[in-house]
Design an enzyme around this catalytic site. Sequence first.
Site, PDB file in Angstrom:
ATOM      1  N   ASP A   1       0.861  -1.201   0.000  1.00  0.00           N
ATOM      2  CA  ASP A   1       0.000   0.000   0.000  1.00  0.00           C
ATOM      3  C   ASP A   1       0.893   1.245   0.000  1.00  0.00           C
ATOM      4  O   ASP A   1       2.100   1.145   0.174  1.00  0.00           O
ATOM      5  CB  ASP A   1      -0.876   0.007   1.266  1.00  0.00           C
ATOM      6  CG  ASP A   1      -0.025  -0.118   2.528  1.00  0.00           C
ATOM      7  OD1 ASP A   1       0.201  -1.246   2.978  1.00  0.00           O
ATOM      8  OD2 ASP A   1       0.471   0.918   3.034  1.00  0.00           O
TER       9      ASP A   1
ATOM     10  N   ASP B   1       0.593   3.666   2.314  1.00  0.00           N
ATOM     11  CA  ASP B   1       0.440   4.230   3.659  1.00  0.00           C
ATOM     12  C   ASP B   1      -0.580   5.382   3.625  1.00  0.00           C
ATOM     13  O   ASP B   1      -1.677   5.186   3.084  1.00  0.00           O
ATOM     14  CB  ASP B   1       1.806   4.648   4.219  1.00  0.00           C
ATOM     15  CG  ASP B   1       1.773   4.778   5.734  1.00  0.00           C
ATOM     16  OD1 ASP B   1       1.151   3.912   6.385  1.00  0.00           O
ATOM     17  OD2 ASP B   1       2.331   5.739   6.278  1.00  0.00           O
TER      18      ASP B   1
HETATM   19  N1  LIG Z   1       1.160   1.202   5.824  1.00  0.00           N
HETATM   20  C1  LIG Z   1       1.672   0.327   6.692  1.00  0.00           C
HETATM   21  N2  LIG Z   1       2.123   0.748   7.894  1.00  0.00           N
HETATM   22  C2  LIG Z   1       2.673  -0.126   8.773  1.00  0.00           C
HETATM   23  N3  LIG Z   1       2.785  -1.436   8.546  1.00  0.00           N
HETATM   24  C3  LIG Z   1       2.344  -1.890   7.367  1.00  0.00           C
HETATM   25  N4  LIG Z   1       2.323  -3.129   6.844  1.00  0.00           N
HETATM   26  C4  LIG Z   1       1.777  -3.060   5.619  1.00  0.00           C
HETATM   27  N5  LIG Z   1       1.415  -1.793   5.311  1.00  0.00           N
HETATM   28  C5  LIG Z   1       1.770  -1.047   6.392  1.00  0.00           C
END
Ligand SMILES: Nc1ncnc2[nH]cnc12
Length: 305
Positions: A223, A225
């Site tokens: 992703d 974040d």
């Molecule tokens: N955006 C994110 N923040 C922290 N841990 C994660 N693991 C997968 N995506 C994450």
Amino acid sequence: MATTEHKVLIGVIGGSGLYHLDNLTPVETVNPKTPWGYPSSPLTIMQLPSGGKVAFLARHGVGHQFSPSHVPVRANIAAFKSIGVRVILAFSAVGSLREDIHPGDFIIPDQIIDRTKGIRPATFFDEGVVGHAMFGDPFDSELLKRVAPLVKEALAPKEIGNGAGVHTGKCVVCMEGPAFSTRAESNMYRLWGGDIINMSVLPEAKLAREAEMSYALVATSTDYDAWRVSEHPVTVEEVVKTLHQNANASRHVAEHVLEVLYPEIEAGEVGSGFVGTMKYSTVTKAEYITAEAKEKLSWILPYYS
Ligand SMILES: Nc1ncnc2[nH]cnc12
Ligand SMILES: CSC[C@H]1O[C@H](OP(=O)(O)O)[C@H](O)[C@@H]1O
């Protein structure tokens, strides 16, 4: 101490979405009770196609029952060490803090920024023996040089890699969680130089170093974040969806890297650079080290037995 008749040189930690390596053949399961309790999951000893043995552990438990703050990391590392593991290959789902690290890409980071909150037991050297491990380069640089090209090789066929990029020389931010970051935090991490973010690499990498083991992280981006203004912030649904699409590629990566590395580790060419380093990082005078501390540390460092 745990026992197994098998010679097991590599430990694999499966992260979110990677709860088993069903492309390898299981030969035995061990579940050692260490002085720090039981590992997150029993260790499944798996046979590689060429015959070498590796041990697999599910970081959050096989049912994903341990949150990142409550993974029994000391027990995990001690359990691996007690069966002879020298090198740890840890998989992790991460958020991307950079436009060019796309969901589905693989990253082999070489630096860490610690944003955990001090609530995780993070050292084997807290009672009876004081030691300060060297941690400027938190991963085994020599191991990274071997792992990165192998990850690229494994993902090269289109039907496996599906065009996934492979990034090296990146910095992983490790946050406490379990809630994801705010948009402000996500932007701050970008300004700090963070490239990817997870909740798991610490204290895992630190404890591996204290146990004189070689450790590398193979991260998969799931992703963007929370920093991208045009998009909604990350949700667990999005993470899980990308992970499912990627699980097959991760298993392929694991098998290829393990197959090639195993003989190199066996020959001592890779993975032994930290052996003996804690002797020089310990500051407690020998006569002050308690029998109890020695007994505990003998799980991770043979010279305490
Ligand atoms: N955006 C994110 N923040 C922290 N841990 C994660 N693991 C997968 N995506 C994450
Ligand atoms: C399921 S989203 C957050 C979760 O995913 C990552 O887990 P892992 O590193 O074990 O793959 C991240 O670190 C968080 O624990």
